[in-house]
Write an enzyme that holds these catalytic residues in place. Sequence first.
Site, PDB file in Angstrom:
ATOM      1  N   ASP A  93     -40.807  -6.250  95.821  1.00 46.00           N
ATOM      2  CA  ASP A  93     -41.472  -6.280  94.514  1.00 46.00           C
ATOM      3  C   ASP A  93     -40.872  -7.461  93.751  1.00 46.00           C
ATOM      4  O   ASP A  93     -40.114  -8.270  94.332  1.00 46.00           O
ATOM      5  CB  ASP A  93     -41.343  -4.925  93.787  1.00 46.00           C
ATOM      6  CG  ASP A  93     -39.943  -4.672  93.227  1.00 46.00           C
ATOM      7  OD1 ASP A  93     -39.017  -5.466  93.516  1.00 46.00           O
ATOM      8  OD2 ASP A  93     -39.775  -3.671  92.509  1.00 46.00           O
ATOM      9  N   CYS A 111     -36.189  -4.714  96.651  1.00 44.86           N
ATOM     10  CA  CYS A 111     -36.619  -4.485  95.266  1.00 44.86           C
ATOM     11  C   CYS A 111     -35.419  -4.782  94.380  1.00 44.86           C
ATOM     12  O   CYS A 111     -34.518  -5.513  94.808  1.00 44.86           O
ATOM     13  CB  CYS A 111     -37.172  -3.075  95.078  1.00 44.86           C
ATOM     14  SG  CYS A 111     -36.002  -1.722  95.329  1.00 44.86           S
ATOM     15  N   THR A 120     -33.014  -2.710  93.199  1.00 45.35           N
ATOM     16  CA  THR A 120     -31.814  -2.014  93.679  1.00 45.35           C
ATOM     17  C   THR A 120     -31.762  -1.839  95.189  1.00 45.35           C
ATOM     18  O   THR A 120     -30.710  -1.524  95.738  1.00 45.35           O
ATOM     19  CB  THR A 120     -31.747  -0.599  93.072  1.00 45.35           C
ATOM     20  OG1 THR A 120     -32.940   0.100  93.477  1.00 45.35           O
ATOM     21  CG2 THR A 120     -31.656  -0.635  91.560  1.00 45.35           C
ATOM     22  N   GLY A 121     -32.913  -1.914  95.837  1.00 47.58           N
ATOM     23  CA  GLY A 121     -33.008  -1.557  97.259  1.00 47.58           C
ATOM     24  C   GLY A 121     -33.169  -0.057  97.455  1.00 47.58           C
ATOM     25  O   GLY A 121     -33.240   0.408  98.598  1.00 47.58           O
ATOM     26  N   ILE A 122     -33.230   0.673  96.380  1.00 45.18           N
ATOM     27  CA  ILE A 122     -33.289   2.130  96.491  1.00 45.18           C
ATOM     28  C   ILE A 122     -34.739   2.651  96.491  1.00 45.18           C
ATOM     29  O   ILE A 122     -35.118   3.441  97.360  1.00 45.18           O
ATOM     30  CB  ILE A 122     -32.484   2.796  95.352  1.00 45.18           C
ATOM     31  CG1 ILE A 122     -30.998   2.429  95.478  1.00 45.18           C
ATOM     32  CG2 ILE A 122     -32.648   4.314  95.388  1.00 45.18           C
ATOM     33  CD1 ILE A 122     -30.149   2.851  94.293  1.00 45.18           C
ATOM     34  N   HIS A 170     -25.088   3.297 114.386  1.00 47.90           N
ATOM     35  CA  HIS A 170     -25.051   4.763 114.364  1.00 47.90           C
ATOM     36  C   HIS A 170     -26.397   5.418 114.054  1.00 47.90           C
ATOM     37  O   HIS A 170     -26.678   6.500 114.561  1.00 47.90           O
ATOM     38  CB  HIS A 170     -24.018   5.251 113.343  1.00 47.90           C
ATOM     39  CG  HIS A 170     -22.608   5.056 113.809  1.00 47.90           C
ATOM     40  ND1 HIS A 170     -21.525   5.622 113.193  1.00 47.90           N
ATOM     41  CD2 HIS A 170     -22.105   4.334 114.856  1.00 47.90           C
ATOM     42  CE1 HIS A 170     -20.404   5.283 113.827  1.00 47.90           C
ATOM     43  NE2 HIS A 170     -20.736   4.485 114.833  1.00 47.90           N
ATOM     44  N   ARG A 204     -23.219   9.515 121.603  1.00 49.40           N
ATOM     45  CA  ARG A 204     -23.310  10.684 120.721  1.00 49.40           C
ATOM     46  C   ARG A 204     -24.282  10.469 119.568  1.00 49.40           C
ATOM     47  O   ARG A 204     -24.799  11.430 118.996  1.00 49.40           O
ATOM     48  CB  ARG A 204     -21.921  11.059 120.181  1.00 49.40           C
ATOM     49  CG  ARG A 204     -21.301  10.043 119.257  1.00 49.40           C
ATOM     50  CD  ARG A 204     -19.863  10.419 118.911  1.00 49.40           C
ATOM     51  NE  ARG A 204     -19.279   9.521 117.922  1.00 49.40           N
ATOM     52  CZ  ARG A 204     -18.810   8.300 118.198  1.00 49.40           C
ATOM     53  NH1 ARG A 204     -18.863   7.819 119.425  1.00 49.40           N
ATOM     54  NH2 ARG A 204     -18.276   7.552 117.238  1.00 49.40           N
ATOM     55  N   HIS A 205     -24.552   9.199 119.248  1.00 49.35           N
ATOM     56  CA  HIS A 205     -25.455   8.924 118.135  1.00 49.35           C
ATOM     57  C   HIS A 205     -26.911   9.163 118.515  1.00 49.35           C
ATOM     58  O   HIS A 205     -27.743   9.398 117.645  1.00 49.35           O
ATOM     59  CB  HIS A 205     -25.236   7.494 117.634  1.00 49.35           C
ATOM     60  CG  HIS A 205     -23.820   7.256 117.225  1.00 49.35           C
ATOM     61  ND1 HIS A 205     -23.256   7.872 116.131  1.00 49.35           N
ATOM     62  CD2 HIS A 205     -22.832   6.532 117.799  1.00 49.35           C
ATOM     63  CE1 HIS A 205     -21.979   7.520 116.027  1.00 49.35           C
ATOM     64  NE2 HIS A 205     -21.700   6.706 117.036  1.00 49.35           N
TER      65      HIS A 205
HETATM   66  C1  RB5 Z   1     -38.425  -2.641  89.074  1.00 50.43           C
HETATM   67  O1  RB5 Z   1     -38.092  -2.862  87.754  1.00 50.43           O
HETATM   68  C2  RB5 Z   1     -37.401  -1.762  89.742  1.00 50.43           C
HETATM   69  O2  RB5 Z   1     -37.536  -0.470  89.290  1.00 50.43           O
HETATM   70  C3  RB5 Z   1     -37.534  -1.838  91.257  1.00 50.43           C
HETATM   71  O3  RB5 Z   1     -37.388  -3.143  91.676  1.00 50.43           O
HETATM   72  C4  RB5 Z   1     -36.541  -1.041  92.069  1.00 50.43           C
HETATM   73  O4  RB5 Z   1     -35.230  -1.340  91.673  1.00 50.43           O
HETATM   74  C5  RB5 Z   1     -36.779   0.392  92.185  1.00 50.43           C
HETATM   75  O5  RB5 Z   1     -36.024   1.131  92.830  1.00 50.43           O
END
Ligand code: RB5
Length: 146
Positions: free
Chosen positions: A7, A64, A66-68, A97, A131-132
Site C-alpha cells: 500500500d 505496508c 507496519t507489515g502487520i 522453521h 521436526r518442523h
Molecule cells: C496505512 O496508513 C496503514 O494503516 C497500513 O499501511 C498498515 O500499516 C496497516 O497495517
Amino acid sequence: MIAIACDHGGLDIKNAIIKSLEEKGIEYKDFGTYTSDSVDYPEYAYKAAKAVAEGECEKGIICCGTGIGVCIVANKVKGIRAATVTNEFCAEMTRRHNDSNVICMGGRVIDEATAVKLTDIFLSTPFDGDRHTKRVDMIKEIESKE
Ligand code: RB5
C-alpha cells in the site's frame, strides 16, 4: 516468480526491493499499488497472496506501513504462511522453521536497505524440514478444519 505488493505505506521499500530483484535477474509480478496515493492494503495483499496460493508465484513479499495489516490479510488465504519480519534473524527463521511463503515488512518500521536484506535472506533460505515438517503439517491440518 515472486509476487510483490504494497500500500502507500510500503511503496518506498517495495520499490527498493523491486530494484534489487531486477539487479539480480529475479522475475516478479507487481500487484500494486504504484503511487503514494492512499489505498486500502487488504486489496493489494490479497492479490499477491492469492497468486502465491494458486501457484502463479512461488513466494510473496508484501509491504505496508507496519507489515502487520498485510500479514493478517495474507494469512486469511488458504495455503499462505505469512510472517511480518523486522530483522535478519526472523527473516531466516521463518523460512527455516515455518516454511513461510510470504514475508511482510513495514515501510514505517525498517529502512530500504534492511527491506532488501531481509528479502534476500527470505528468498535464499531453505526450510529445515525434520521436526518442523510435523509442525507445519499441524498448521495445515488446523487450516483444513477451519
Ligand atoms: C496505512 O496508513 C496503514 O494503516 C497500513 O499501511 C498498515 O500499516 C496497516 O497495517
